[in-house]
Design an enzyme around this catalytic site. Structure first.
Site, PDB file in Angstrom:
ATOM      1  N   ARG A  25       9.532 -11.589 -33.485  1.00  0.00           N
ATOM      2  CA  ARG A  25      10.451 -12.445 -34.232  1.00  0.00           C
ATOM      3  C   ARG A  25      11.539 -13.015 -33.333  1.00  0.00           C
ATOM      4  O   ARG A  25      11.936 -14.177 -33.474  1.00  0.00           O
ATOM      5  CB  ARG A  25      11.041 -11.638 -35.396  1.00  0.00           C
ATOM      6  N   ASP A 272       1.076   1.053 -40.545  1.00  0.00           N
ATOM      7  CA  ASP A 272       0.874   1.428 -39.145  1.00  0.00           C
ATOM      8  C   ASP A 272       1.116   2.911 -38.895  1.00  0.00           C
ATOM      9  O   ASP A 272       0.721   3.443 -37.853  1.00  0.00           O
ATOM     10  CB  ASP A 272       1.788   0.602 -38.232  1.00  0.00           C
TER      11      ASP A 272
END
Length: 390
Positions: A25, A272
């Site tokens: 990001r 995850d």
């Protein structure tokens, strides 16, 4: 690279690498502000290098007036974040990838493209998109991947009119969207979040250059939490307890899993973490059910299947369901051979499992850690791990 690990607990201090999610990001926000972006450095993961590489190709394509050629490696974030950004900045792009990347579903974008008349073609491991994103309403399912939401949140403020993202199903992994909104706010981008159901995005906005601090990665810290749950004494440094990273919940799950008793853990918001959490769940008193996990089947591997295979190969007791994984606790792994499935998180989970095994653990394809944690094996050895290359 295949390795054999001698069972041994780990001890010492470790600082996880910078958050991969934050780095993706930050690189995009930096590029969109017109600054130079984050300079690739030694030790960065393959996924972050892929985003840097694609940003450079996108800048070059815009300058030359051609569709940029964007090699996303094996990074799902790179691909899904950049598809709408490339449309907004350069009229599209030609995306390629490796491993199973180009097999991952892109239907939420394709539905938008069909509605807006944007050309797309996917064949032979290549996706070409060409056209112009139009301001307006964007309808997205929330149960496929928050990466589609993030890609649009980055791109839509650049359009000449206002836009709305309407979620058609509840948004899973909302913490990843929080991370996106935080980076965008730091970049001067205004977005109104209405309870993760509707996002209002004014058009014609300008990204502001600024410095984004990259925090240590909670998802990678999860493996060291798992080592501690199995009896190691690893002190994990530089974790931001108030981070917007959703995987910070690993600390809470760790606290639950070191206690006896049956436990249900919803991993829809932290997919995850399943491999290290499943390793923790194997060495305890009680049965652990990981639920709402269907999206794990479309990761680097089918992680419900490969996590179950990892545990069972080492003498564990795990059963997968359509959207769940059930793990029965025991006192130790027996040892054995694990197929890393070209999946970095499966490889690292197997390495941690080896610290509580009775006999050696062999891991096939141990180099897969380079995707997210290139220094993992160096850290493992520094903490006292013993292994040799086969």
């Amino acid at each position: 690279m295949d390795i054999r690990i001698q069972p041994k607990p780990l001890s010492g201090t470790v600082t996880p690498p910078p958050s991969k999610s934050m780095a993706h990001r930050a690189i995009l926000a930096s590029m969109l502000s017109g600054s130079e972006g984050l300079v690739p450095k030694s030790g960065w993961s393959q996924d972050i290098l892929a985003t840097n590489r694609c940003v450079a190709a996108l800048k070059k394509g815009r300058f030359q007036g051609t569709l940029p050629q964007l090699d996303c490696g094996e990074s799902g974030s790179t691909l899904r974040f950049l598809i709408p950004i490339a449309l907004a900045l350069a009229g599209g792009g030609v995306f390629t990838g490796h491993g199973h990347l180009m097999e991952r579903p892109q239907k939420p974008y394709f539905d938008i493209f069909d509605k807006q008349g944007i050309f797309y073609k996917q064949s032979s491991g290549q996706l070409t998109v060409q056209g112009s994103l139009l301001p307006g309403e964007y309808r997205l399912p929330g149960n496929v991947s928050s990466q589609f939401v993030t890609g649009l949140l980055f791109a839509l403020p650049l359009l000449p009119g206002d836009s709305v993202i309407q979620m058609t199903t509840p948004l899973e992994s909302a913490s990843y969207v929080d991370m996106t909104l935080d980076v965008l706010a730091q970049s001067g981008i205004q977005i109104e979040n209405r309870n993760y159901e509707v996002f209002l995005i004014p058009g014609s906005q300008t990204y502001r250059a600024h410095t984004i601090k990259l925090e240590a990665d909670w998802s990678q810290a999860g493996f060291w939490f798992a080592a501690n749950a199995l009896g190691s004494t690893v002190k994990i440094l530089d974790l931001n307890r108030s981070s917007s990273q959703g995987d910070r919940v690993v600390a809470d799950h760790y606290a639950r899993l070191i206690q006896p008793g049956d436990v249900d853990i919803d991993v829809s918001g932290c997919p995850d973490l399943l491999p290290p959490l499943a390793v923790m769940a194997s060495i305890r008193q009680g049965t652990t059910r990981f639920v709402n996990a269907a999206r794990l089947r479309i990761k680097e591997s089918d992680r419900l299947s490969t996590t179950a295979a990892l545990l069972n190969a080492l003498g564990g007791q795990a059963e997968e369901g359509p959207d769940s994984l059930t793990v029965h606790g025991m006192s130790a792994f027996t040892g054995g051979t694990v197929d890393g499935a070209n999946d970095h998180r499966i490889v690292m989970a197997a390495a941690i499992a080896a610290t509580r095994a009775i006999s050696p653990v062999a891991i096939l394809g141990a180099e897969a850690v380079n995707k997210s944690y290139p220094s993992f094996w160096d850290e493992y050895k520094r903490l006292g791990g013993v292994f040799n290359v086969l």
